[in-house]
Design an enzyme around this catalytic site. Structure first.
Site, mmCIF file in Angstrom:
data_model
loop_
_atom_site.group_PDB
_atom_site.id
_atom_site.type_symbol
_atom_site.label_atom_id
_atom_site.label_comp_id
_atom_site.label_asym_id
_atom_site.label_seq_id
_atom_site.Cartn_x
_atom_site.Cartn_y
_atom_site.Cartn_z
ATOM 1 N NE ARG A 71 -3.713 0.133 2.532
ATOM 2 C CZ ARG A 71 -4.977 0.007 1.813
ATOM 3 N NH1 ARG A 71 -5.312 -1.173 1.429
ATOM 4 N NH2 ARG A 71 -5.604 1.001 1.713
ATOM 5 C CD1 TRP A 94 2.521 4.799 -2.864
ATOM 6 C CD2 TRP A 94 1.262 6.568 -2.859
ATOM 7 N NE1 TRP A 94 2.668 5.421 -4.155
ATOM 8 C CE2 TRP A 94 1.924 6.396 -4.300
ATOM 9 C CE3 TRP A 94 0.528 7.851 -2.750
ATOM 10 C CZ2 TRP A 94 1.288 7.141 -5.280
ATOM 11 C CZ3 TRP A 94 -0.127 8.434 -4.069
ATOM 12 C CH2 TRP A 94 0.360 8.198 -4.948
ATOM 13 N N GLY A 149 -5.817 8.508 4.342
ATOM 14 C CA GLY A 149 -6.848 9.231 3.410
ATOM 15 C C GLY A 149 -6.102 10.743 3.156
ATOM 16 C CG HIS A 179 -4.736 5.083 -38.708
ATOM 17 N ND1 HIS A 179 -5.043 5.417 -39.867
ATOM 18 C CD2 HIS A 179 -5.279 3.722 -38.534
ATOM 19 C CE1 HIS A 179 -5.914 4.703 -40.364
ATOM 20 N NE2 HIS A 179 -6.216 3.556 -39.830
ATOM 21 C CE LYS A 229 -2.725 -5.813 -5.496
ATOM 22 N NZ LYS A 229 -2.309 -6.312 -6.918
#
Length: 605
Positions: free
Chosen positions: A27, A75, A100, A500, A600
Site C-alpha cells: 500500500r 505512500w 486518506g 495511423h 496497490k
C-alpha cells in the site's frame, strides 16, 4: 493509499505491528512508523524513512508492554518523503496514524495557528492530532474527543489513535478508506486490509463509512460519528474469512508477483467453484428478479479496465450491448443510459476511489449497480446493489496478475448467465477447462525458454504491444505490466491503428509483442505485423502453433500457445505477458513487488 494497523491485546504488540506492516507494504513504502507503550508506560514513537525493513531494525531491540499500539506505512501525498512527514503524528498525549486526505487542512492550520499551535510537518495528517488533543483537554474523555474533533474535518480518513492516559484503549475511525477489525482471543486488530492480521484471526468486521470504534483487548464498541459514546454497541456483523495465510507468504518464489502468476489457475478455479455445474450458475444473480439489461456500462481503472474491455467482448457475443469507461472520467459525465441499464464496477481491492465514486453516481441516477471485487466486505461490495466476488485470495504484488485472470473468468461466467442463448456450450466448456489448461501451460514454460526474449526486451529502446479484437485488451494489459515494473516505455495499440500514427515510432531497436488469440482477426493482425517488420521492428508473436508461415515471414520470434479455443487462450497469453514483464524487471534488478510511485489500493482521487 497508505496502510495502517492497530492492536489492543494481551501480547507485546511490536512484533505484531511489524509483521502487519510487512504485509501492508504493497500500500506504500516511502516511510513507516509505530507507536506503543514502553516498559515504563510511556507512549513511544519510532519512525523511519524507507521500507519496513528499516523500521524493523530500529525497533529490534525495543520492548513494549501489552496493550494498545499502532503502525503506519506511507505512500507520500502531502509533503515529501522525510522523517518529519512520516507517521505516527503526536500532539501531547494523542498519537495517530492516518490513511486518506484532509481536504480543509489549510483552514485547520490557520485555526491552529490562532491558538499558538504550529505544525512541524507538511502533511495534512498532523492537524488531526492537534485537533483531537485540543478537544481531549476539555474533558479528558478520549473517544468523545476524537468524535468532536472529526466534526471539524472535511475529507476522507481511516484513523487509529492512542492516548497516553488510556494505554489499553485504541480508537479507530472509518470515513472513506477501508478499515477492517480482526477479532481474536483476548485481542483485536484493526487494519487497512485483511492480510495484516490473517495469521492471527480470520473473524472480521468491516467498519461502515462514518463509524468509530473503541477497542480494549477483545471488547469492541462501535458507533456512528454523530452518535454519543454511551450509545455505541458491539459489532453486529462478523464474518469468517476463508483465505489461507499461506497466500500472504512467498514460499519458494523470489517475489510475490512470480508466485501469484502461478497461483492464477487456483484463483480461477476458486472463482468458478460452485458457480459452474451442468449449466452456468451465478447464485448471486437471480434473472427472475433482475432480468436482462438493455445496456451494460463497465467502469474501472488500470488492470480492471482491461478486464472490463474483455467483459464487453463477452457480453457482445452474448447479444448484450456494452461499453467501457475509465472510472475517473465516467463519474463526471452525464449518464445518458436507457432505463434499466446496469453499471458494473470492477476493482480488485474494492476500495478504488474513482470506481466507487462512479458507482455512487450511477446508483443516484437510478441504475442497477453491480460490483466485482476480490475483497469481502469492501466499500464496493457495500455501495452496490449486487456484488460478485472473485476468490483469488490476497494479492500482495502491486502489479495485479492472478486477480486479473480471476476477473476475466468471472466476466466470462457473467456473459453466460446473462446471454440470450445461455448456456453457450462452447464458452462454458472452455471456461471449465481453462484453469487446468493454464496450469499445464505455465508449468511447460521453463525459465530458460524465456531468457533470450528477456535479453532482447532489456536491450529494446521501446516495447510496443499490438492486438486486434480480444487481443487488444491483452496488448494494453501487457504494456501496463511492462511499464509498471520495468520502468521502460511501453504502449499498447489496436493492430489496425498502428498505421495511423504509432508506426512512426518503428525502427531498429523497437520490439513489438503481439498476442494472437483472436482467430477471426488473426490474418489481419499478421498483415499489420508484416508492416512493422518491413520497417525494421522486431516482432515477438505470442500465439498458438496453428499460426503457420503461410502468410509470409511476419515474425522474428514466437512463444507458442496451445491450440485452444480463444476464450481459453486469453488466460495463457495473459500469463506469458505477465511472465515476460516479471522476468525483465527482475533482470533489471527492480523491486518487482513494490514498484516506484505505485500502491496497490488507490483510495484517493
Amino acid at each position: 493509499m497508505c496502510g495502517i494497523i492497530g492492536y489492543s491485546g494481551l501480547r507485546s504488540p511490536l512484533p505484531l505491528l511489524v509483521s502487519g506492516l510487512e504485509r501492508l507494504e504493497y500500500r506504500g513504502y516511502d516511510s513507516s512508523g509505530v507507536a506503543f507503550f514502553d516498559d515504563f508506560g510511556s507512549l513511544s514513537v519510532v519512525r523511519a524513512v524507507g521500507k519496513v525493513g528499516v523500521l524493523k531494525d530500529l525497533v529490534n531491540d525495543r520492548s513494549a508492554q501489552p496493550g494498545a499500539a499502532i503502525g503506519h506505512i506511507r505512500w507520500a501525498t502531502h509533503g515529501g518523503v522525510t522523517l518529519e512527514n512520516a507517521h505516527p503524528h503526536q500532539s501531547g498525549p494523542i498519537v495517530l496514524v492516518h490513511n486518506g486526505i484532509v481536504e480543509n487542512d489549510q483552514a485547520i492550520r490557520i485555526y491552529l495557528r490562532s491558538l499558538g499551535v504550529e505544525c512541524v510537518s507538511e502533511t495534512d495528517s498532523e492537524v488531526l492530532s492537534h485537533l483531537i488533543r485540543i478537544e481531549y483537554e476539555k474533558d479528558g474523555v478520549f473517544p468523545e474527543a476524537v468524535r468532536r474533533a472529526l466534526g471539524q474535518v472535511e475529507g476522507s480518513f481511516a484513523l487509529a489513535i492512542l492516548c497516553q492516559n488510556d494505554p489499553a484503549d485504541l480508537v479507530v475511525v472509518r470515513n472513506g478508506p477501508p478499515l477492517i477489525l480482526g477479532l481474536g482471543e483476548g485481542e483485536t486488530f484493526a487494519a487497512s486490509d485483511i492480510p495484516a492480521f490473517l495469521h492471527f484471526t480470520r473473524k472480521v468486521h468491516s467498519m461502515e463509512n462514518g463509524t468509530i470504534a473503541l477497542i480494549r483487548h477483545e471488547e469492541v464498541k462501535v458507533g456512528r460519528l454523530d452518535q454519543a459514546f454511551s450509545e455505541w454497541a458491539p459489532p453486529s456483523s462478523l464474518r469468517s474469512i476463508s483465505w489461507d495465510p499461506v497466500f500472504a507468504e512467498k514460499g519458494a518464489f523470489r517475489h510475490f508477483m512470480e508466485k501469484e502468476i502461478f497461483e492464477a489457475p487456483r484463483a480461477m478455479m476458486d472463482t468458478l467453484a460452485d458457480r459452474l455445474s451442468v449449466s452456468p450458475v451465478l447464485p448471486e444473480l437471480d434473472r427472475s428478479v433482475y432480468g436482462k439489461p438493455p445496456v451494460v456500462a463497465f467502469v474501472a481503472c488500470g488492470t480492471s479496465w482491461h478486464a472490463a474491455l474483455l467483459g464487453r467482448a463477452f457480453l457482445e457475443q452474448a447479444g448484450i450491448p456494452a461499453f467501457v469507461e475509465i472510472a475517473s472520467e465516467f463519474r463526471y459525465r452525464r449518464l445518458l443510459l436507457p432505463p434499466g441499464s446496469w453499471v458494473i464496477g470492477i476493482s480488485q481491492s474494492g476500495e478504488t476511489a474513482d470506481t466507487i465514486g462512479a458507482m455512487e453516481s450511477a446508483r443516484r441516477a437510478g441504475f442497477l449497480t453491480l460490483g466485482i471485487s476480490n475483497v469481502p466486505g469492501s466499500s464496493l461490495e457495500r455501495e452496490c446493489d449486487l456484488c460478485l466476488l472473485t476468490h483469488a485470495g490476497p494479492e500482495i504484488g502491486v502489479a495485479s496478475t492472478k486477480a486479473f485472470q480471476a476477473q476475466v473468468a468471472l466476466l466470462m461466467m457473467l456473459s453466460l448467465a446473462l446471454g440470450e442463448n445461455s448456456p453457450r456450450t462452447d464458452l462454458a466448456d472452455a471456461l471449465i477447462r481453462a484453469p487446468h489448461r493454464l496450469e499445464l501451460f505455465l508449468e511447460s514454460l521453463s525459465p530458460d525458454s524465456l531468457d533470450a526474449r528477456v535479453e532482447r526486451l532489456r536491450e529494446s529502446r521501446l516495447v510496443m504491444f499490438a492486438g486486434r479484437g480480444i487481443d487488444y485488451p491483452l496488448a494494453l494489459e501487457g504494456a501496463l505490466k511492462f511499464k509498471e515494473i520495468t520502468y521502460r516505455p511501453a504502449d499498447g495499440y489496436p493492430g489496425g491503428e498502428l498505421k495511423h500514427g504509432p508506426i512512426a515510432l518503428i525502427e531498429p531497436g523497437v520490439t513489438v509483442i503481439a498476442p494472437l488469440v483472436d482467430r477471426l482477426l488473426r490474418a489481419k493482425e499478421i498483415s499489420n505485423l508484416r508492416e512493422i517488420r518491413a520497417r525494421g521492428g522486431y516482432v515477438l508473436a505470442v500465439g498458438p502453433t496453428v499460426v503457420k508461415e503461410g502468410h509470409g515471414i511476419w515474425y522474428d520470434d514466437r512463444i507458442e500457445l496451445p491450440d485452444d479455443p480463444p476464450w481459453s487462450g486469453i488466460f495463457q497469453a495473459a500469463g506469458v505477458l505477465q511472465l515476460l514483464a516479471y522476468r525483465v524487471a527482475s533482470a533489471l534488478g527492480n523491486d518487482v513487488d513494490q514498484p516506484r510511485n505505485l500502491a496497490k489500493s488507490v483510495t484517493v482521487e
